[in-house]
Design a protein around this motif. Structure first.
Motif, PDB file in Angstrom:
ATOM      1  N   GLN A  11       0.809  -1.223   0.000  1.00 32.13           N
ATOM      2  CA  GLN A  11       0.000   0.000   0.000  1.00 32.13           C
ATOM      3  C   GLN A  11       0.843   1.276   0.000  1.00 32.13           C
ATOM      4  O   GLN A  11       0.419   2.301  -0.500  1.00 32.13           O
ATOM      5  N   VAL A  12       2.041   1.213   0.578  1.00 35.84           N
ATOM      6  CA  VAL A  12       2.871   2.435   0.642  1.00 35.84           C
ATOM      7  C   VAL A  12       3.932   2.462  -0.474  1.00 35.84           C
ATOM      8  O   VAL A  12       4.723   3.393  -0.537  1.00 35.84           O
ATOM      9  N   THR A  13       3.963   1.408  -1.318  1.00 36.28           N
ATOM     10  CA  THR A  13       4.972   1.324  -2.377  1.00 36.28           C
ATOM     11  C   THR A  13       4.380   1.753  -3.718  1.00 36.28           C
ATOM     12  O   THR A  13       3.348   1.221  -4.136  1.00 36.28           O
ATOM     13  N   ARG A  14       5.071   2.714  -4.399  1.00 37.06           N
ATOM     14  CA  ARG A  14       4.604   3.104  -5.740  1.00 37.06           C
ATOM     15  C   ARG A  14       5.257   2.230  -6.810  1.00 37.06           C
ATOM     16  O   ARG A  14       4.621   1.825  -7.755  1.00 37.06           O
ATOM     17  N   GLU A  15       6.588   1.967  -6.638  1.00 37.17           N
ATOM     18  CA  GLU A  15       7.291   1.213  -7.683  1.00 37.17           C
ATOM     19  C   GLU A  15       7.821  -0.126  -7.173  1.00 37.17           C
ATOM     20  O   GLU A  15       7.449  -1.173  -7.646  1.00 37.17           O
ATOM     21  N   VAL A  16       8.740  -0.063  -6.201  1.00 35.83           N
ATOM     22  CA  VAL A  16       9.383  -1.316  -5.789  1.00 35.83           C
ATOM     23  C   VAL A  16       9.710  -1.313  -4.288  1.00 35.83           C
ATOM     24  O   VAL A  16      10.126  -0.292  -3.740  1.00 35.83           O
ATOM     25  N   ALA A  17       9.499  -2.461  -3.680  1.00 34.95           N
ATOM     26  CA  ALA A  17       9.912  -2.650  -2.281  1.00 34.95           C
ATOM     27  C   ALA A  17      11.098  -3.607  -2.280  1.00 34.95           C
ATOM     28  O   ALA A  17      11.082  -4.640  -2.954  1.00 34.95           O
ATOM     29  N   VAL A  18      12.120  -3.218  -1.538  1.00 32.16           N
ATOM     30  CA  VAL A  18      13.305  -4.072  -1.394  1.00 32.16           C
ATOM     31  C   VAL A  18      13.145  -4.795  -0.060  1.00 32.16           C
ATOM     32  O   VAL A  18      13.127  -4.166   1.002  1.00 32.16           O
TER      33      VAL A  18
ATOM     34  N   ARG B 279       2.981 -11.604  -3.741  1.00 31.59           N
ATOM     35  CA  ARG B 279       1.944 -11.503  -4.784  1.00 31.59           C
ATOM     36  C   ARG B 279       0.562 -11.408  -4.135  1.00 31.59           C
ATOM     37  O   ARG B 279      -0.264 -10.597  -4.534  1.00 31.59           O
ATOM     38  N   ALA B 280       0.315 -12.232  -3.105  1.00 35.71           N
ATOM     39  CA  ALA B 280      -0.997 -12.190  -2.435  1.00 35.71           C
ATOM     40  C   ALA B 280      -1.224 -10.820  -1.789  1.00 35.71           C
ATOM     41  O   ALA B 280      -2.354 -10.379  -1.623  1.00 35.71           O
ATOM     42  N   ALA B 281      -0.123 -10.142  -1.432  1.00 33.87           N
ATOM     43  CA  ALA B 281      -0.225  -8.848  -0.741  1.00 33.87           C
ATOM     44  C   ALA B 281      -0.489  -7.691  -1.702  1.00 33.87           C
ATOM     45  O   ALA B 281      -0.781  -6.585  -1.255  1.00 33.87           O
ATOM     46  N   GLY B 282      -0.329  -7.932  -3.002  1.00 39.44           N
ATOM     47  CA  GLY B 282      -0.623  -6.864  -3.950  1.00 39.44           C
ATOM     48  C   GLY B 282       0.542  -6.436  -4.826  1.00 39.44           C
ATOM     49  O   GLY B 282       0.433  -5.456  -5.567  1.00 39.44           O
ATOM     50  N   PHE B 283       1.665  -7.136  -4.758  1.00 40.09           N
ATOM     51  CA  PHE B 283       2.762  -6.857  -5.690  1.00 40.09           C
ATOM     52  C   PHE B 283       2.531  -7.699  -6.946  1.00 40.09           C
ATOM     53  O   PHE B 283       2.067  -8.849  -6.862  1.00 40.09           O
TER      54      PHE B 283
ATOM     55  N   ARG C  72      19.439 -16.034   4.613  1.00 41.99           N
ATOM     56  CA  ARG C  72      18.818 -14.715   4.408  1.00 41.99           C
ATOM     57  C   ARG C  72      18.498 -14.612   2.927  1.00 41.99           C
ATOM     58  O   ARG C  72      19.243 -15.138   2.089  1.00 41.99           O
ATOM     59  N   ILE C  73      17.392 -13.963   2.595  1.00 39.18           N
ATOM     60  CA  ILE C  73      17.076 -13.763   1.184  1.00 39.18           C
ATOM     61  C   ILE C  73      16.662 -12.316   0.923  1.00 39.18           C
ATOM     62  O   ILE C  73      16.253 -11.597   1.841  1.00 39.18           O
ATOM     63  N   VAL C  74      16.808 -11.916  -0.334  1.00 38.80           N
ATOM     64  CA  VAL C  74      16.440 -10.558  -0.756  1.00 38.80           C
ATOM     65  C   VAL C  74      15.585 -10.662  -2.010  1.00 38.80           C
ATOM     66  O   VAL C  74      15.960 -11.366  -2.955  1.00 38.80           O
ATOM     67  N   VAL C  75      14.448  -9.988  -2.005  1.00 35.71           N
ATOM     68  CA  VAL C  75      13.672  -9.869  -3.247  1.00 35.71           C
ATOM     69  C   VAL C  75      13.336  -8.400  -3.490  1.00 35.71           C
ATOM     70  O   VAL C  75      13.310  -7.593  -2.554  1.00 35.71           O
ATOM     71  N   HIS C  76      13.115  -8.079  -4.773  1.00 38.79           N
ATOM     72  CA  HIS C  76      12.532  -6.789  -5.143  1.00 38.79           C
ATOM     73  C   HIS C  76      11.084  -7.089  -5.547  1.00 38.79           C
ATOM     74  O   HIS C  76      10.859  -7.881  -6.473  1.00 38.79           O
ATOM     75  N   ALA C  77      10.143  -6.498  -4.833  1.00 37.81           N
ATOM     76  CA  ALA C  77       8.723  -6.730  -5.130  1.00 37.81           C
ATOM     77  C   ALA C  77       8.202  -5.507  -5.879  1.00 37.81           C
ATOM     78  O   ALA C  77       8.211  -4.394  -5.342  1.00 37.81           O
ATOM     79  N   HIS C  78       7.778  -5.714  -7.131  1.00 39.87           N
ATOM     80  CA  HIS C  78       7.375  -4.608  -8.006  1.00 39.87           C
ATOM     81  C   HIS C  78       5.857  -4.467  -8.048  1.00 39.87           C
ATOM     82  O   HIS C  78       5.148  -5.476  -8.088  1.00 39.87           O
ATOM     83  N   LYS C  79       5.390  -3.234  -8.086  1.00 40.22           N
ATOM     84  CA  LYS C  79       3.957  -3.015  -8.196  1.00 40.22           C
ATOM     85  C   LYS C  79       3.460  -3.237  -9.622  1.00 40.22           C
ATOM     86  O   LYS C  79       2.329  -3.661  -9.822  1.00 40.22           O
ATOM     87  N   ALA C  80       4.303  -2.942 -10.615  1.00 40.46           N
ATOM     88  CA  ALA C  80       3.857  -3.061 -12.010  1.00 40.46           C
ATOM     89  C   ALA C  80       4.213  -4.439 -12.561  1.00 40.46           C
ATOM     90  O   ALA C  80       5.270  -4.983 -12.232  1.00 40.46           O
TER      91      ALA C  80
ATOM     92  N   PRO D 283       5.525  -7.170 -15.438  1.00 45.12           N
ATOM     93  CA  PRO D 283       6.632  -7.019 -16.367  1.00 45.12           C
ATOM     94  C   PRO D 283       6.155  -6.442 -17.692  1.00 45.12           C
ATOM     95  O   PRO D 283       5.021  -6.689 -18.089  1.00 45.12           O
ATOM     96  N   GLU D 284       7.044  -5.640 -18.325  1.00 41.89           N
ATOM     97  CA  GLU D 284       6.670  -5.085 -19.623  1.00 41.89           C
ATOM     98  C   GLU D 284       6.694  -6.194 -20.653  1.00 41.89           C
ATOM     99  O   GLU D 284       7.538  -7.064 -20.611  1.00 41.89           O
ATOM    100  N   ARG D 285       5.752  -6.138 -21.580  1.00 41.88           N
ATOM    101  CA  ARG D 285       5.722  -7.178 -22.623  1.00 41.88           C
ATOM    102  C   ARG D 285       6.723  -6.825 -23.707  1.00 41.88           C
ATOM    103  O   ARG D 285       6.733  -5.707 -24.208  1.00 41.88           O
TER     104      ARG D 285
END
Ligand code: SAM
Length: 262
Positions: free
Chosen positions: A169-176, A221-225, A249-257, A259-261
């Motif tokens: 909800q607070v992310t416009r583009e990407v959450a790290v 994904r279930a959260a809205g990314f 430990r793991i790291v992901v980038h969760a994107h709101k948009a 992928p571009e086709r």
């Protein structure tokens, strides 16, 4: 910086009872953080931060603010450091933390925030602060940010799906997102989380859940990314014993948009 000023700065650093981050506040003057400079440099590599210049950044669980100041150094247009829990603790060496009393979350009564305050002053930083519990704050009051850091926080939260839903909800583009995680060899295709009822993870009763990579991706994904990109997964070079959970430990980038086709 003059010798006296450097000496005063060293004294002020020493007067802060606990530093989590090692931050260079002046040439050669580094705070004695539990996370060393080398560890933080390695962590930055693993995070593989997106382009920050000109972006707004929210750092949830900022503690002493190393990642907030790094975002500012990389040219963010605005940085907000959000925390509440450790900022409200009485972190005397060997002492007992004071109760987590929301009534005490006034900037003047936040002993655990002294490191962040000193670092911000010494760096002449314009990082803004937000003292709030991310799990109970109204996301509308926090606003939205292009890039959101959620580093080392998820496993401290009792309700991980709720936390990631707030994050989306607070992310416009990407959450790290960086988190404690598990690997269960042979079960990578299943979304699994290990639950710690008491102090099962690092003897810390504030740790609750560790997901495997599949669980973190599907929770996001279930959260809205829309799309989840793995930046640092279980280290395949390690030999894991089958049938049991290993810690990593793991790291992901969760994107709101999506992928571009192409
Ligand atoms: C393990 S530290 C990670 C600090 C820093 N992000 C890093 O990766 O080095 C976890 C931080 O999350 C903060 N935190 C935990 N729960 C929180 C919540 N509900 N709202 C805001 N901050 C929280 C704690 O106060 C602490 O500063």
């Amino acid at each position: 910086m003059s010798e006296t000023t450097t000496e005063t700065l060293r004294e002020r650093i020493a007067s802060v009872p606990f530093w989590f981050h090692s931050i260079e506040l002046a040439p050669g003057v580094v705070t004695p953080g539990a996370k060393t400079e080398q560890e933080l440099a390695r962590q930055l590599e693993l995070l593989d931060l997106p382009e920050i210049a000109g972006k707004s950044v929210l750092d949830i669980g900022a503690w002493d603010g190393f990642f907030s100041f790094e975002a500012e150094r990389r040219g963010a247009s605005r940085v907000v450091a959000l925390d509440h829990f450790v900022w409200s603790l009485q972190l005397e060496p060997g002492g007992v933390p004071s109760p987590n009393d929301p009534g005490a979350w006034q900037p003047s009564t936040l002993p655990g925030k002294r490191g962040f305050d000193l670092a911000r002053e010494a760096l002449r930083s314009e990082v803004e602060e937000l003292v709030t519990d991310f799990m109970t704050a109204d996301p509308g009051d926090i606003g939205t940010f292009d890039v959101v850091f959620y580093l080392g926080v998820l496993y401290h939260i009792k309700d991980p799906l709720g936390a990631l839903t707030r994050l989306a909800q607070v992310t416009r583009e990407v959450a790290v997102i960086e988190t404690q995680a598990i690997v269960v060899p042979g079960f990578d295709h299943l979304a699994l989380c290990e639950f710690y009822e008491t102090s099962g993870l690092k003897n810390d009763p504030t740790n609750w859940w560790a997901p495997n990579l599949s669980a973190l991706e599907s929770l996001c994904r279930a959260a809205g990314f829309a799309r989840v990109e793995t930046k640092s997964g279980p280290r395949l070079s390690l030999r894991y014993t089958p049938w049991r959970a290993h810690r990593t430990r793991i790291v992901v980038h969760a994107h709101k948009a999506p992928p571009e086709r192409g």
